[in-house]
Design an enzyme around this catalytic site. Sequence first.
Site, PDB file in Angstrom:
ATOM      1  N   GLU A 192      -9.561   6.485   6.946  1.00  0.00           N
ATOM      2  CA  GLU A 192      -8.115   6.719   6.892  1.00  0.00           C
ATOM      3  C   GLU A 192      -7.674   7.977   6.155  1.00  0.00           C
ATOM      4  O   GLU A 192      -6.738   8.646   6.596  1.00  0.00           O
ATOM      5  CB  GLU A 192      -7.424   5.508   6.228  1.00  0.00           C
ATOM      6  CG  GLU A 192      -7.489   4.236   7.028  1.00  0.00           C
ATOM      7  CD  GLU A 192      -7.191   3.013   6.160  1.00  0.00           C
ATOM      8  OE1 GLU A 192      -8.008   2.677   5.280  1.00  0.00           O
ATOM      9  OE2 GLU A 192      -6.128   2.410   6.358  1.00  0.00           O
ATOM     10  N   ARG A 207       0.836  -1.211   0.000  1.00  0.00           N
ATOM     11  CA  ARG A 207       0.000   0.000   0.000  1.00  0.00           C
ATOM     12  C   ARG A 207       0.868   1.257   0.000  1.00  0.00           C
ATOM     13  O   ARG A 207       0.518   2.267  -0.604  1.00  0.00           O
ATOM     14  CB  ARG A 207      -1.003   0.008   1.150  1.00  0.00           C
ATOM     15  CG  ARG A 207      -1.984   1.183   1.092  1.00  0.00           C
ATOM     16  CD  ARG A 207      -3.144   1.058   2.071  1.00  0.00           C
ATOM     17  NE  ARG A 207      -4.229   0.224   1.580  1.00  0.00           N
ATOM     18  CZ  ARG A 207      -5.291   0.665   0.897  1.00  0.00           C
ATOM     19  NH1 ARG A 207      -5.419   1.965   0.626  1.00  0.00           N
ATOM     20  NH2 ARG A 207      -6.219  -0.161   0.490  1.00  0.00           N
TER      21      ARG A 207
END
Lengths: 491, 777
Positions: free
Chosen positions: B727, B325
């Site tokens: 997030e 990620r």
Amino acid sequence: MIRFLLNDRLIEVEDTASDTTVLDYLRGNAETSSAKPATEQRTGTKEGCCSGDCGACTVVVGEPEGDRLKYNTMNACIALLPSLHGKQLLTVEDLAGTAHPQDNQNNKSELHPVQQALVDHHGSQCGFCTPGIVMSLFALHHEPPENQPDVLEALGGNLCRCTGYRPLVDAAESLANGQPDDKFFRNRAETLSRLQTIEQRGSVSGYGAFIPASEDEFARYLVENPDARILAGGTDLGLDVTQQLKKINKLVLVKSIPSLQTIHEEDNELVIGSAVTYRSLKPILTKYFPEFAQMLDRLGSQQIRNQGTLGGNIGNASPIGDTPPVLLALDASLDLRHGDTLRNIPLNRFFLDYKKTELKSGEYIARIRIPTTPHQLKVYKLSKRYGDDISTVLAAINLETSDDGHITRARVALGGMAAIPRRADLCEQILTGSPLNQETLSQAKAALCQEFSPMSDVRASSEYRLVAACNLLERYFMELSGQNVRIICHA
Amino acid sequence: MRKLPDLASEQQQSPKSGNRSAKHDSAHLHVTGKALYIDDRPEMANQLHAGFGLSTEAHADIVSINFEEVWNTPGVIAVITADDIPGHKDIGPVFPGDMLLADGRVDYIGQPVFAVAATSHKAAKLAARKAVIEYRPLDAILGIDQAMAQNSFVRPDHTMKKGDAGQAIGNADHRLSGQMSNGGQEHFYLEGQIASVIPLEDGQLHVYTSSQHPSEVQKLVAEVIGIPLNKVVADVRRMGGGFGGKETQAAAPACIAALLAVKTGRPVKFRIDRQQDMLSTGKRHPFRHRYTVGFDQQGLLAGVDIELAGDAGHSPDLTDAIVDRAMFHSDNAYYLNNATVIGHRCRTNTASNTAFRGFGGPQGMLVIERIMDDIARSTGLDPLEVRKRNLYGITDRNTTHYHQRVEHNVLHEVIGQLEESSDYWQRREAIRAYNQQSPVLKKGLALTPVKFGISFTAKHLNQAGALVHVYTDGSIQINHGGTEMGQGLYIKVAQIVANEFGVSLERVQVTSTRTDKVPNTSPTAASSGTDLNGKAAQDACQKIRDRLVDFAIEHYGVSGQEVSFHDDEVRLGERQMPFADFIQAAYLNRISLSSSGFYSTPEIHYDRETASGRPFYYFACGASVSEVTVDTLTGEYKVDRVDILHDVGHSLNPAIDRGQIEGGFIQGMGWMTTEELVWDDSGRLLSNNPATYKIPTIEDMPPVFNVELFQQPNPKHTIYHSKAVGEPPFMLGMSVWCAIRDAVSSLSDYQVNPQIDVPATPERVLTAVTSIKKAAL
């Protein structure tokens, strides 16, 4: 027997160890010597860190101050049960349903205004810090208008990891200027009189705790029991219990002794009882030493400032205590008492080595004397985080200058730079008699580097401490010459 | 049921609540202290408490353990080591490597070696300190540099490639290269790790766990004991904060408590106190970043070559996906053109680092944001100008380095609106003027965007289930696979259910997340909670509603189009009846009023072999502007003002979304500034309590804090066209770091790129200041 009011219920604690924390008592974790349950099941108050650093366990303690009932926050996780003697303890469970006059009180589920404000402003997310925040807001709400601290100051000891704090500020501000109209305010006279009957101004022996009524009694007790631990604010002592898992079998409390709680303004000095809390100290310091007073806003959190004492900060002899360097820069002295013997020594001679002091067995700090002669004190607290952080370096600098721009007397005291809070002797020598100029500054900085070799630790490296300390001296020089070069103003 | 509930009284009340910004469903419980966390549940008469003994060596063989003093501690009932685990000893969530209790060897200081059960929490804690463990020390690897030098990895590296970066950089007008690092971050959930296990009949266990992933807790508990999954129920009502720290690492205390419960036959609670929690559990991954970029005089990127190295700690945990990620986000919002991005997964002898809000994304973005600033200083352009020039295009220049096309790009709009609403250019001038006349205090300004990919990159996790019951008084219960950690998932899903049935929110009760209600769930993570579970809940509601419509057609002789649900009423052609009455009629006519629901995210795929695909269903975007003042004598700083515009699609609950944005920003700011993890030379974590590890307090909140939602409906078919918000706002905190560097760079008249690693502690800032001042001499 330890006696206190839990909300409006009289609690008498007989068989619970004195080193039981208020939090363990509330949450039903206290161990008792008898079979009958002596603890509560109030689980609204949370344990976040058990070291007085996060505020999740914040409770409110009511105690008489003159003819007023004063409500202060406290970290229940490190507070020991005997410290509640003669006080009223309020927790998050006590608030709902108290906002309306008794005769009209039919709805226990109705939220208290501080609770409602938090709900209205979306002030809770995971909710774990919320009971503590409710209690900090409650105490803030109950401060008399002339004494209202800043919202940020009042909530600085309540960590929240979810909200980012904006809704908490909004909730607090929505309450500002509102005179509390709840059961606790309405019943204050009754509560006060109940507390006065409890306190009974006599010595109270608890289960492992002794609460002397007078200083004489305390002095005698300490000579006879030099192994007893003195409990003042308990903000450090509590950590021995919760972090070191130490057992404390003998405690002696000093907060009940009136003569250790007083502040006298004498001709040329302030005389401060060693059990005066940081919070109570602030008004008088604001008058004489505003820089000192402003620094206090950054010492610990409001919960700590409400409980911690000046004498405790000195007696602990921590190299990173915030008040000792300031007191050193002001030429403070200490009245030490052993039994009936009293002596006065300059603070400069008190700290001997890491956590070692001039105090003899059975001796205690009775009073702190600070000369109130004219001064040019400036205090610089340097830490990683602005609020509720231990100093990386604390510099207290106080130079006396003559009309022709010479330094006639120098006090440069530093915390976090050595095993003890100490004056920079060499640097002071360089400064004394020298002109206030760049050349002197350079020499003074060099002296600092010569006489200090601070340690590297979790807060900062040795190099940073040294460079920063030198730069703080530079800042002092700049400020004396009228330049405003500070963003981190303490106020 | 023989007799149905009397609806007469119920029909008089039924408040209408069309308010989108509904309060958190537990708000009234939070403020009164009545919200129950696991440690608040009443204890049983024979309750036991667990504690564990931690390793004091970073890497060593265990020679012997003497438990004599442990057993001599009053209240101790049981002691277990790895040898006492009947089933799996390894609880690694994806790959092996996470021993529940050290099995002959310790791999970090703070690793659980053994566990005790005692009659009180204190007794367990005390006893666990008393074992005498003899170690034979082995060489330890501490830090990324050492791991890289010694090829110490938990997983193989991975490379993403587009075009020929080497050639493009070689041919470019200008080149820059550099190295930086970022520290980890302690989650500091206010409620520490905790689990409580109650043994039931027939070998069954009820596990109360503070976990973002109840299904994994259920599985691991079953595996360590060696029983089928159907013997274990994991139950999560709420967590006192999670932030990723309870995605995998909540499982250990649950497994320990379960083992001790089985061994003793008594209920066991395991609450890990703060210091042990900070020592034993993993954190956000520290990263080291190296980069070389080529660009033209206009600051436009020709190619980038980025090497990321993440510190996994001693085991893989989720590191593979986290470094991936980070790599996926090393473009942040910018078209990299030719790019090579390689990601290493370093093994070191520290706690196993784990998920933390952003999951590698923040680390990946840091380096490209640094590059943008540094290009600006090399070309003399304003950093905002360079950023805008390099943004992904709308119709071209819109393919990422993993070959996903960036669709529905709102970055230009978001940044355009924010630069105007924040007065960016005027303030830029004012700051330059201020810095000219201020020798000690220096101001800095930065606008940074965020583009965050939404979906689990492990494809199979993009699924969710829900269970909806309608009862005969017209009340509704909803259960789904998502967990509540404060983010407001429960209230958002309740709003969806209320909306689907056209009833007021008060009719809808959300119940605790349990593996016996909705099975085989994914973790509540990757910002996906509402996207996945909201859709699953909607699916369940629609199934019931379809049945109800069919019933209405048959029973009331109306057409399907004539049936509608709103305002707690059901409209049946001309006729209208209260929702509850209609439900009773359906019940009496034997219509099923309960349904499960399911959702899986469409379109997504990623081929790791070719490093290409469409790992993300869509992107959530945002931008922030921060202004700071730096004190160049001490390195201290203040954040003076922050403006945020964040893209939430069509917000399901603007108040809750705003809470996520503000909270995410402050947490991100903490990572960028004061939250510093410090280890000593032996590998012991020194910042292991809140006295030494400093998360932001209320006094760190910027005095001017303007937060707005960018509410353009998500063109993708997400739940009511909303966007995930958990997030992405975390990374808005980057603008604070960039602004600090901007302020320090002003000392060189914006010629020098200050080397300030993350977190930018006062010490790091002063070091950078000193180095610029020295260079100027």
